[in-house]
Design an enzyme around this catalytic site. Structure first.
Site, PDB file in Angstrom:
ATOM      1  CD  GLU A 467     -86.040  22.158 -98.731  1.00 57.72           C
ATOM      2  OE1 GLU A 467     -85.901  23.459 -98.589  1.00 57.72           O
ATOM      3  OE2 GLU A 467     -86.068  22.155 -99.893  1.00 57.72           O
ATOM      4  CG  HIS A 473     -76.416  26.824 -93.706  1.00 57.89           C
ATOM      5  ND1 HIS A 473     -76.471  27.651 -94.920  1.00 57.89           N
ATOM      6  CD2 HIS A 473     -75.678  27.906 -93.325  1.00 57.89           C
ATOM      7  CE1 HIS A 473     -76.050  28.122 -95.390  1.00 57.89           C
ATOM      8  NE2 HIS A 473     -74.827  28.624 -93.706  1.00 57.89           N
TER       9      HIS A 473
END
Length: 676
Positions: A467, A473
């Site tokens: 996660e 990202h």
């Protein structure tokens, strides 16, 4: 001013959650939706000839109050729902869908977008602008903008109904998962669970006003408790409760929802000229078409089934008796421990590794430390900033000394939180808007008793790193336009960066930083680390089969035409799995249809395959990192520049191929999964 819409003076625009009540949301949406439509009308009715800036760029900048409201509400409704928020979500599901349709089908606006799309080659646009224009055009067409009035009316009706149904599905699943917690009167029935897990079960029962112990269910079919409970009857009860969710004929039954959802999806696809819903979805992904996905699943499924049969034979021999599906989960865990111990040539037990994986230590000295070495990130916890729930912690994130955003961690399970683990954005990064990212990671770990540590299993450790790969990202996003920010990439690419980040969980340069005993502070013995790496080095065939079965089930539902929709959900499920060669009674799919929230309550319909599709890229990238020395700032910077920072401003698959020097190949994935 409504506190949902009021500009925050907190760092990075973090909402002041304490100032917001649930009663504020619907009035805020009344204002935000109307304001957004006014902005759109101004863009659409402009007397100026359409340009990228006055049309596409203007649309990107419009609707900021609505984006703020969405960032707040939908980061509450998933991890901290309540009856009022559930009702608000049902209302908003329809209103937001109708709002999006009104914009996409606005005839004057679409005329401007269409003109720009047809002239795009002569506009002198850069790559990001071209991709954004093309995406805006496709989104409008896929929403029905090119249909006649009757078709548009039908699209509006279908979209609004689907919004209601998918919202209902998620709420039914949350309610039935809570209601399906398994009650045990005697702690002896829970033999095999840790003292902390038994205490948590007692606390869950007490919170529900019951004596004894309540074992809460996790989202997938397989349950971590089933892998530990020594009493066959106890683990069978938990497994049966998991398998029967939302299919017991009560008020939470989802079978009627499923058939209506797939019917409407098939009808919408046909209206837009696609053979099936799968064709409609995959047209926007990196996979070429549904048949290519089906071929990949079949190729992997044949190899995984053969490996699974060998694995089941080994487990049956270990057990000394025929197995049930619940037994398989239990004996698989025992087999992994034994094989890991054998590979380490010592009698270590990989379950002991949890004693060296205390949550905060792993987070700071493992997850954050790896991100620091790779990407130059530092994390400073901000106790002066509050999240949306008392459990939520807030960190300020800097890169090379410059603040870039906030990271929120919400790690513990609670009845108000839906199952699973995920990443979400409260604020998206955009240079055009001058916004920095505020990213949330949500997990469902068992909260320890006061003063006790939260110790992570190997699976939980991997999930934490996974996660956080999504979070990176989002945090490293560096794009102009908000629609291209961070994880706003094709669904079958979005899992790739998170899967890459899993590789650092047991990397020697990372594990040595966090793997310290939670009481003594001693480093984990090398023999234990070797055993854990051996256990995590190759995915068990069971895990591959159950994943592929779920992916095949998703694809089977969504390759149906409207005339082919079955009336019996479970009968269709059994037939679809058998046809895919994945109908093992001992290895049920990771999610059965009735609790497959990814595809019937979330955004993964026809795209659950994306995890394995992305893993092809991930397995190649892992080899790329290792060939360049592993955890190095040079490799991290190259990966961030090519992939993580670019979002959807470039073709992500082409960018990845350019980084590697060739397109990704399937070989490394087959090796990792033990399917060579």
């Amino acid at each position: 001013m409504n506190p949902v819409l009021a500009a925050s003076d907190l760092p990075y625009g973090l909402p002041d959650f304490a100032a917001i009540s649930d009663d504020d949301f619907l009035p805020a949406y009344d204002v935000a939706l109307a304001a957004h439509l006014d902005e759109v009308e101004s863009i659409a009715s402009s007397a100026e000839a359409p340009t990228f800036d006055n049309t596409i760029g203007a649309l990107e900048a419009a609707g900021r109050p609505l984006a703020r409201a969405n960032g707040i509400f939908f980061n509450l409704e998933g991890p901290d729902s309540n009856p009022q928020r559930a009702k608000i979500a049902q209302v908003l599901a329809v209103r937001l869908t109708e709002h999006a349709n009104a914009i996409a089908m606005h005839p004057a606006l679409f005329a401007r977008v269409d003109e720009l799309y047809r002239r795009r080659a002569e506009l002198g646009l850069n790559q990001a602008q071209t991709r954004l224009l093309e995406q805006r055009y496709r989104d409008a067409v896929r929403a029905g903008a090119a249909l006649d009035d009757a078709g548009q009316a039908q699209m509006r009706e279908i979209s609004a109904r689907l919004a209601t149904l998918t919202t209902d599905f998620g709420q039914h699943l949350l309610d039935d998962t809570n209601a399906s917690a398994v009650h045990f009167a005697d702690a002896a029935d829970l033999d095999g669970l840790s003292a902390a897990e038994i205490a948590a079960a007692a606390r869950t029962a007490a919170d529900a006003g019951r004596d004894g112990y309540l074992v809460a269910l996790e989202l997938p079919t397989s349950q971590a408790t089933v892998a530990k409970l020594t009493d066959p009857a106890a683990r069978q009860r938990v497994f049966d409760a998991s398998m029967s969710r939302c299919a017991r004929g009560n008020e939470h039954d989802t079978r009627a929802l499923i058939t209506e959802i797939v019917t409407l999806r098939a009808r919408r696809a046909a209206l837009l000229g696609y053979p099936t819903h799968a064709d409609y979805v995959i047209a926007e992904e990196t996979a070429p078409n549904p048949q290519a996905v089906a071929d990949l699943l079949a190729e992997l499924g044949a190899a995984a089934t053969a490996a699974g049969e060998a694995e089941l034979a080994r487990l049956t021999e270990r057990a000394g008796h025929p197995l049930t599906a619940a037994d398989v989960t239990f004996y698989l865990a025992a087999d992994q421990r034994a094989r890991a111990a054998d590979s380490a040539t010592t009698g270590v037990d990989i379950d002991d590794f949890a004693d060296y994986c205390e949550l905060n230590t792993v987070l700071v000295d493992g997850v954050f430390a790896a991100a620091g070495r790779l990407y130059g990130l530092t994390f400073v916890e901000r106790d002066d900033l509050a999240g949306y729930h008392p459990d939520v912690r807030v960190w300020e994130v800097s890169r090379d000394g410059q603040g870039i955003g906030l990271f929120l961690g919400d790690f513990y399970a609670r009845p108000s939180k839906r199952g699973g683990a995920w990443m979400n954005n409260i604020v998206d990064q955009s240079r055009q808007l001058g916004t920095a990212p505020i990213i949330v990671n949500v997990l469902n770990l068992t909260e320890p008793e006061p003063g006790q540590p939260c110790l992570l299993s190997l699976d939980q450790l991997t999930t934490l790193f996974h996660e956080f790969g999504h979070a990176i990202h989002g945090l490293l996003s560096d794009v102009d336009y908000v629609s291209q920010s961070g994880t706003s990439v094709p669904r079958d690419f979005v899992e790739f960066p998170s899967q890459v980040n899993e590789m650092w969980a047991l990397h020697p340069d990372v594990v040595g930083g966090y793997a310290r005993h939670h009481r003594t502070g001693e480093a984990a013995p090398q023999a234990l680390l070797d055993a854990v790496r051996a256990a995590g080095g190759t995915e068990p065939a069971h895990a591959t089969v159950e994943y592929l079965a779920a992916a095949a089930l998703d694809l089977a539902w969504h390759r149906l035409t409207e005339a082919q929709i079955p009336s019996d959900v479970q009968e269709f499920e059994a037939a679809a799995l058998a046809e895919a060669g994945l109908g093992s009674a001992l290895i049920p799919p990771r999610y059965r249809s009735t609790y497959f929230n990814h595809v019937f309550g979330g955004g993964y319909s026809s795209a659950y395959y994306s995890y394995i599709w992305s893993e092809i890229l991930d397995a190649e990238t892992e080899q790329w990192f290792l060939s360049r020395g592993g955890l190095t700032a040079e490799s991290g910077a190259a990966f961030a520049d090519a992939v993580l920072s670019r979002g959807d401003s470039v073709d992500p698959v082409a960018a990845h191929a350019a980084l590697l020097g060739h397109p990704a190949r399937i070989g490394p994935l087959l090796t990792r999964r033990g399917l060579q």
